[in-house]
Design a protein around this motif. Structure first.
Motif, PDB file in Angstrom:
ATOM      1  N   GLY A 166     -28.926 -62.435  11.120  1.00  0.00           N
ATOM      2  CA  GLY A 166     -28.029 -63.577  10.972  1.00  0.00           C
ATOM      3  C   GLY A 166     -26.760 -63.209  10.234  1.00  0.00           C
ATOM      4  O   GLY A 166     -25.665 -63.666  10.582  1.00  0.00           O
ATOM      5  N   ALA A 167     -26.891 -62.360   9.215  1.00  0.00           N
ATOM      6  CA  ALA A 167     -25.738 -61.962   8.400  1.00  0.00           C
ATOM      7  C   ALA A 167     -25.138 -60.633   8.842  1.00  0.00           C
ATOM      8  O   ALA A 167     -24.122 -60.202   8.281  1.00  0.00           O
ATOM      9  CB  ALA A 167     -26.152 -61.881   6.929  1.00  0.00           C
ATOM     10  N   GLY A 168     -25.781 -59.963   9.794  1.00  0.00           N
ATOM     11  CA  GLY A 168     -25.312 -58.631  10.177  1.00  0.00           C
ATOM     12  C   GLY A 168     -25.412 -57.660   9.022  1.00  0.00           C
ATOM     13  O   GLY A 168     -24.548 -56.803   8.810  1.00  0.00           O
ATOM     14  N   ARG A 169     -26.499 -57.779   8.256  1.00  0.00           N
ATOM     15  CA  ARG A 169     -26.656 -57.009   7.021  1.00  0.00           C
ATOM     16  C   ARG A 169     -27.799 -56.009   7.151  1.00  0.00           C
ATOM     17  O   ARG A 169     -28.838 -56.301   7.754  1.00  0.00           O
ATOM     18  CB  ARG A 169     -26.925 -57.945   5.850  1.00  0.00           C
ATOM     19  N   VAL A 170     -27.613 -54.820   6.569  1.00  0.00           N
ATOM     20  CA  VAL A 170     -28.681 -53.829   6.462  1.00  0.00           C
ATOM     21  C   VAL A 170     -28.815 -53.438   4.998  1.00  0.00           C
ATOM     22  O   VAL A 170     -27.838 -52.998   4.369  1.00  0.00           O
ATOM     23  CB  VAL A 170     -28.401 -52.575   7.314  1.00  0.00           C
ATOM     24  N   VAL A 171     -30.007 -53.624   4.464  1.00  0.00           N
ATOM     25  CA  VAL A 171     -30.316 -53.248   3.085  1.00  0.00           C
ATOM     26  C   VAL A 171     -31.446 -52.222   3.144  1.00  0.00           C
ATOM     27  O   VAL A 171     -32.347 -52.307   3.988  1.00  0.00           O
ATOM     28  CB  VAL A 171     -30.759 -54.470   2.256  1.00  0.00           C
ATOM     29  N   THR A 172     -31.406 -51.251   2.230  1.00  0.00           N
ATOM     30  CA  THR A 172     -32.477 -50.251   2.187  1.00  0.00           C
ATOM     31  C   THR A 172     -32.920 -50.006   0.754  1.00  0.00           C
ATOM     32  O   THR A 172     -32.151 -50.195  -0.197  1.00  0.00           O
ATOM     33  CB  THR A 172     -32.027 -48.924   2.836  1.00  0.00           C
ATOM     34  N   TRP A 173     -34.174 -49.634   0.600  1.00  0.00           N
ATOM     35  CA  TRP A 173     -34.741 -49.229  -0.682  1.00  0.00           C
ATOM     36  C   TRP A 173     -35.886 -48.281  -0.413  1.00  0.00           C
ATOM     37  O   TRP A 173     -36.228 -47.990   0.744  1.00  0.00           O
ATOM     38  CB  TRP A 173     -35.197 -50.444  -1.496  1.00  0.00           C
ATOM     39  N   VAL A 219     -24.699 -52.283   5.127  1.00  0.00           N
ATOM     40  CA  VAL A 219     -23.918 -52.944   6.174  1.00  0.00           C
ATOM     41  C   VAL A 219     -23.832 -54.424   5.846  1.00  0.00           C
ATOM     42  O   VAL A 219     -24.831 -55.040   5.443  1.00  0.00           O
ATOM     43  CB  VAL A 219     -24.584 -52.753   7.569  1.00  0.00           C
ATOM     44  N   GLU A 220     -22.643 -54.998   6.007  1.00  0.00           N
ATOM     45  CA  GLU A 220     -22.436 -56.424   5.757  1.00  0.00           C
ATOM     46  C   GLU A 220     -21.535 -56.979   6.856  1.00  0.00           C
ATOM     47  O   GLU A 220     -20.477 -56.400   7.154  1.00  0.00           O
ATOM     48  CB  GLU A 220     -21.788 -56.638   4.389  1.00  0.00           C
ATOM     49  N   GLY A 221     -21.976 -58.073   7.478  1.00  0.00           N
ATOM     50  CA  GLY A 221     -21.196 -58.647   8.563  1.00  0.00           C
ATOM     51  C   GLY A 221     -21.035 -57.702   9.739  1.00  0.00           C
ATOM     52  O   GLY A 221     -20.040 -57.768  10.460  1.00  0.00           O
ATOM     53  N   GLY A 222     -22.010 -56.824   9.915  1.00  0.00           N
ATOM     54  CA  GLY A 222     -21.971 -55.874  11.012  1.00  0.00           C
ATOM     55  C   GLY A 222     -21.092 -54.665  10.750  1.00  0.00           C
ATOM     56  O   GLY A 222     -20.942 -53.805  11.626  1.00  0.00           O
ATOM     57  N   VAL A 223     -20.502 -54.571   9.552  1.00  0.00           N
ATOM     58  CA  VAL A 223     -19.569 -53.495   9.217  1.00  0.00           C
ATOM     59  C   VAL A 223     -20.149 -52.651   8.084  1.00  0.00           C
ATOM     60  O   VAL A 223     -20.651 -53.187   7.084  1.00  0.00           O
ATOM     61  CB  VAL A 223     -18.200 -54.070   8.801  1.00  0.00           C
ATOM     62  N   VAL A 224     -20.064 -51.336   8.232  1.00  0.00           N
ATOM     63  CA  VAL A 224     -20.524 -50.420   7.187  1.00  0.00           C
ATOM     64  C   VAL A 224     -19.668 -50.613   5.944  1.00  0.00           C
ATOM     65  O   VAL A 224     -18.426 -50.680   6.020  1.00  0.00           O
ATOM     66  CB  VAL A 224     -20.430 -48.963   7.684  1.00  0.00           C
ATOM     67  N   VAL A 225     -20.324 -50.724   4.777  1.00  0.00           N
ATOM     68  CA  VAL A 225     -19.600 -50.895   3.514  1.00  0.00           C
ATOM     69  C   VAL A 225     -19.748 -49.644   2.669  1.00  0.00           C
ATOM     70  O   VAL A 225     -20.781 -48.975   2.688  1.00  0.00           O
ATOM     71  CB  VAL A 225     -20.100 -52.134   2.744  1.00  0.00           C
ATOM     72  N   ALA A 226     -18.687 -49.331   1.905  1.00  0.00           N
ATOM     73  CA  ALA A 226     -18.677 -48.130   1.075  1.00  0.00           C
ATOM     74  C   ALA A 226     -19.596 -48.309  -0.124  1.00  0.00           C
ATOM     75  O   ALA A 226     -19.842 -49.431  -0.576  1.00  0.00           O
ATOM     76  CB  ALA A 226     -17.254 -47.833   0.612  1.00  0.00           C
ATOM     77  N   PRO A 227     -20.111 -47.207  -0.683  1.00  0.00           N
ATOM     78  CA  PRO A 227     -21.018 -47.300  -1.834  1.00  0.00           C
ATOM     79  C   PRO A 227     -20.282 -47.677  -3.102  1.00  0.00           C
ATOM     80  O   PRO A 227     -19.053 -47.581  -3.196  1.00  0.00           O
ATOM     81  CB  PRO A 227     -21.589 -45.881  -1.931  1.00  0.00           C
ATOM     82  N   GLN A 228     -21.059 -48.116  -4.085  1.00  0.00           N
ATOM     83  CA  GLN A 228     -20.497 -48.411  -5.391  1.00  0.00           C
ATOM     84  C   GLN A 228     -20.014 -47.126  -6.045  1.00  0.00           C
ATOM     85  O   GLN A 228     -20.479 -46.017  -5.724  1.00  0.00           O
ATOM     86  CB  GLN A 228     -21.544 -49.102  -6.267  1.00  0.00           C
ATOM     87  N   PRO A 229     -19.083 -47.209  -7.008  1.00  0.00           N
ATOM     88  CA  PRO A 229     -18.509 -45.999  -7.603  1.00  0.00           C
ATOM     89  C   PRO A 229     -19.526 -45.076  -8.250  1.00  0.00           C
ATOM     90  O   PRO A 229     -19.368 -43.861  -8.232  1.00  0.00           O
ATOM     91  CB  PRO A 229     -17.539 -46.559  -8.656  1.00  0.00           C
ATOM     92  N   SER A 230     -20.585 -45.603  -8.862  1.00  0.00           N
ATOM     93  CA  SER A 230     -21.542 -44.745  -9.572  1.00  0.00           C
ATOM     94  C   SER A 230     -22.384 -43.974  -8.570  1.00  0.00           C
ATOM     95  O   SER A 230     -23.154 -44.550  -7.814  1.00  0.00           O
ATOM     96  CB  SER A 230     -22.447 -45.592 -10.472  1.00  0.00           C
ATOM     97  N   ALA A 231     -22.211 -42.678  -8.533  1.00  0.00           N
ATOM     98  CA  ALA A 231     -22.952 -41.824  -7.608  1.00  0.00           C
ATOM     99  C   ALA A 231     -23.794 -40.845  -8.392  1.00  0.00           C
ATOM    100  O   ALA A 231     -23.366 -40.327  -9.424  1.00  0.00           O
ATOM    101  CB  ALA A 231     -21.986 -41.064  -6.696  1.00  0.00           C
ATOM    102  N   PRO A 232     -25.012 -40.560  -7.959  1.00  0.00           N
ATOM    103  CA  PRO A 232     -25.890 -39.645  -8.681  1.00  0.00           C
ATOM    104  C   PRO A 232     -25.407 -38.210  -8.574  1.00  0.00           C
ATOM    105  O   PRO A 232     -24.628 -37.860  -7.694  1.00  0.00           O
ATOM    106  CB  PRO A 232     -27.235 -39.821  -7.976  1.00  0.00           C
ATOM    107  N   SER A 233     -25.851 -37.389  -9.503  1.00  0.00           N
ATOM    108  CA  SER A 233     -25.487 -35.971  -9.472  1.00  0.00           C
ATOM    109  C   SER A 233     -26.170 -35.277  -8.308  1.00  0.00           C
ATOM    110  O   SER A 233     -27.217 -35.698  -7.838  1.00  0.00           O
ATOM    111  CB  SER A 233     -25.901 -35.302 -10.787  1.00  0.00           C
ATOM    112  N   ARG A 234     -25.574 -34.197  -7.848  1.00  0.00           N
ATOM    113  CA  ARG A 234     -26.115 -33.450  -6.723  1.00  0.00           C
ATOM    114  C   ARG A 234     -26.732 -32.139  -7.206  1.00  0.00           C
ATOM    115  O   ARG A 234     -26.198 -31.483  -8.094  1.00  0.00           O
ATOM    116  CB  ARG A 234     -25.013 -33.122  -5.706  1.00  0.00           C
ATOM    117  N   GLY A 235     -27.811 -31.767  -6.590  1.00  0.00           N
ATOM    118  CA  GLY A 235     -28.407 -30.465  -6.865  1.00  0.00           C
ATOM    119  C   GLY A 235     -27.741 -29.404  -6.008  1.00  0.00           C
ATOM    120  O   GLY A 235     -26.983 -29.697  -5.102  1.00  0.00           O
TER     121      GLY A 235
END
Length: 572
Positions: free
Chosen positions: A528-535, A555-571
């Motif tokens: 209904g919202a064109g939303r994709v949530v994952t956990w 995804v929101e409204g059928g459109v891919v949304v960018a991540p929040q600024p806080s990103a985890p460290s990479r190995g």
């Protein structure tokens, strides 16, 4: 004269040796079966009944020892009951059967099968003229001379063999014997167990049709890298609460499946995607037994599931081929798995349509594409490591997606498209990737050759891709537009797709890099919202057996949304 006699004797000895080799090969060619023979199990014989069961033993050291009864009368179940582990012996189950109309007054129909050392009839009453008959391996048969029994639910109609103390048979109408066959096998050998079916098989049920729920939502569980064995298996890199190492006696498969069942009961998904390396090939000499115990939790809960393969599923000398495994999966209840076009590279290139809630509507609300990422590279000299999605697969995906778009245009809401792979795409390891919702703990083992399948996904509007393979990576990543290698001709400037790891779920696979709790990924689509949530759900932390972590809106409204600024460290 002496030389002539010596030469003649030498020729005779050579001829005898050749004869012995041929005799030996004639029998032991069955020790390593062609993949096409593995699924040839005696489970589909319309209007036929079993009249006898026997086990044939033979010696590996004696080329004259045979493991095959008269092929005109007996059908052999193509599984060495010692699973090729007996250093001196082999044993094979044989079944004698007849069509009902061919039965004579002298034929006897098997109406009971038991396994044990003692006569099951001792102390039983009401058997009449029927008596239990002993066979090799502790098998006891109850046979009836009444021809009408062939058309009753008592008649034995199929016999199979499964392996392992943890074996299950999820097929409707089948019963797995609790007592294993008495083969005098060593403690390190997997237990061979009879599975039987009495009466006629029920008509094959049609695969379920996935539909969005009344609230417009649809939940997918991605279960990746289970690495199950034949038998209980041994844990690798297993940790418990407070990251303490698990005991050395940890049994991998029971723990993996217990975790899976806990997640299924907590999340109650509408569909499961098995995204490769379900089977730890070299540790699963009977792939059928391994796949059965994986499918059982979904079947018992009436949850549809769709599978693709990883690089380990068909590894090993005795593993079933991808084709045979897919054929087997397609026979099981609630399986949506398909081989895909036979002319296409790989096995398991297909899509699953999730329809709208209304049973009267044929419209799709969500399309899931599943593709085979193969195994090792076909060109080790130039591109080491793993294989890549081929041009033929890319062409199939593009043409299929474009064709389906015309059908999806009838849907009045936002139609969404996702994809599932096993081996990650090269873009998953890009240094430009915006990472969120998990950790990058190990190197990305994507193909060294980039076939630009990512570009096809972006062009056709795929919003998210789920992969596996790298067990201790569990992050989602997004390429910014400026970093995309896309050769898109669509003219838009949309982000995506998201590239998400599931994380390793199985205790039979590695999970090092400083300690890693097994996990699975959950995807929730709100049509209904064109939303994709994952956990993710994690096997973790004391009583919290399946802790929920790292929820991200992709995804929101059928459109891919960018991540929040806080990103985890990479190995590294």
């Amino acid at each position: 004269m002496t030389r002539r006699i010596t030469r003649t004797l030498g020729q005779a000895a050579a001829l005898l040796l050749l004869l012995l080799i041929l005799l030996f090969a004639a029998d032991y060619r069955y020790q390593v079966l062609p993949a096409s023979l593995h699924p040839a199990l005696p489970s589909h014989h319309p209007r036929s009944v079993v009249t006898d069961v026997q086990i044939a033993f033979c010696s590996r050291a004696n080329p004259f020892s045979r493991c095959r009864l008269d092929a005109d009368e007996w059908q052999r179940v193509e599984k060495d009951l010692y699973l090729h582990s007996g250093w001196a012996r082999s044993a094979w189950l044989h079944v004698k059967r007849k069509r009902e109309e061919e039965l004579t007054e002298d034929d006897r129909v098997v109406v009971g099968v038991r396994v044990g050392r003692l006569d099951p009839g001792v102390g039983e009453s009401g058997q009449g003229e029927e008596r239990w008959e002993s066979r090799e391996g502790g098998v006891w048969l109850l046979r009836s001379g009444r021809k009408h029994e062939s058309d009753s639910d008592r008649a034995l109609t199929a016999v199979d063999v499964l392996f392992g103390a943890d074996a299950v048979d999820p097929r409707p109408g089948w019963t797995l014997a609790e007592t294993p066959l008495l083969l005098n096998a060593g403690d390190d050998m997997q237990l061979a167990r009879l599975s039987t079916r009495h009466g006629r098989p029920k008509a094959d049920e049609k695969p379920p049709v996935p539909r969005v729920n009344k609230d417009g939502k649809f939940k997918i569980l991605q279960f990746s890298d289970a690495h199950l064995a034949t038998g209980t298996g041994s844990c690798r890199d297993a940790i418990g609460p407070d990251n303490a190492p698990s005991p050395a006696t940890c049994e991998a498969d029971p723990r993996t499946l217990e975790f899976l069942e806990s997640v299924l009961d907590s999340e109650m998904p509408d569909l499961a995607v098995l995204s490769g390396d379900q089977v730890e090939g070299p540790q699963a000499p009977d792939t059928q037994s391994t796949l059965f115990k994986l499918a059982a939790p979904f079947i018992s809960r009436h949850i549809p599931y769709a599978a693709i393969f990883g690089n380990h599923d068909d590894q090993g000398k005795h593993a079933l081929s991808r084709t045979a495994q897919m054929s087997l999966l397609q026979t099981l209840p609630y399986s949506l798995s398909r081989s895909g076009p036979p002319s296409l590279d790989g096995v398991g290139n297909y899509y699953v349509e999730v329809l709208t809630h209304s049973p009267a509507s044929p419209n799709s609300a969500l399309t899931l594409y599943l593709l085979d990422t193969h195994s090792l590279t076909p060109d080790e000299k130039h591109y080491k490591g793993y294989a890549w999605l081929t041009d033929a697969q890319t062409h199939w995906f593009r043409t299929t997606a474009q064709s389906l778009k015309r059908e999806h245009a009838r849907y009045s809401r936002i139609h969404l498209d996702m994809a599932f792979l096993h081996i990650p795409l090269p873009e998953q390891g890009s240094h430009d990737l915006l990472v969120t919702g998990g950790e990058w703990k190990e190197g990305v083992t994507a193909p060294a050759y980039n076939s630009h399948f990512y570009d096809a996904l972006a062009d056709e509007g795929i919003v998210a891709v789920g992969c596996g393979h790298d067990h201790v990576n569990d992050y989602c990543g997004l390429l910014p537009n400026s970093a995309s290698t896309s050769t898109s001709t669509s003219g838009d400037n949309r982000l995506g797709p998201w590239l998400c790891y599931a994380g390793g779920s199985g205790f039979g696979g590695y999970a090092g890099y400083g300690g890693f709790h097994r996990r699975v990924r959950v995807w929730e689509v709100d049509t209904g919202a064109g939303r994709v949530v994952t956990w993710k759900r994690v096997e973790c932390c004391g009583d919290d057996v399946d802790k929920r972590i790292d929820e991200v809106v992709l995804v929101e409204g059928g459109v891919v949304v960018a991540p929040q600024p806080s990103a985890p460290s990479r190995g590294e």
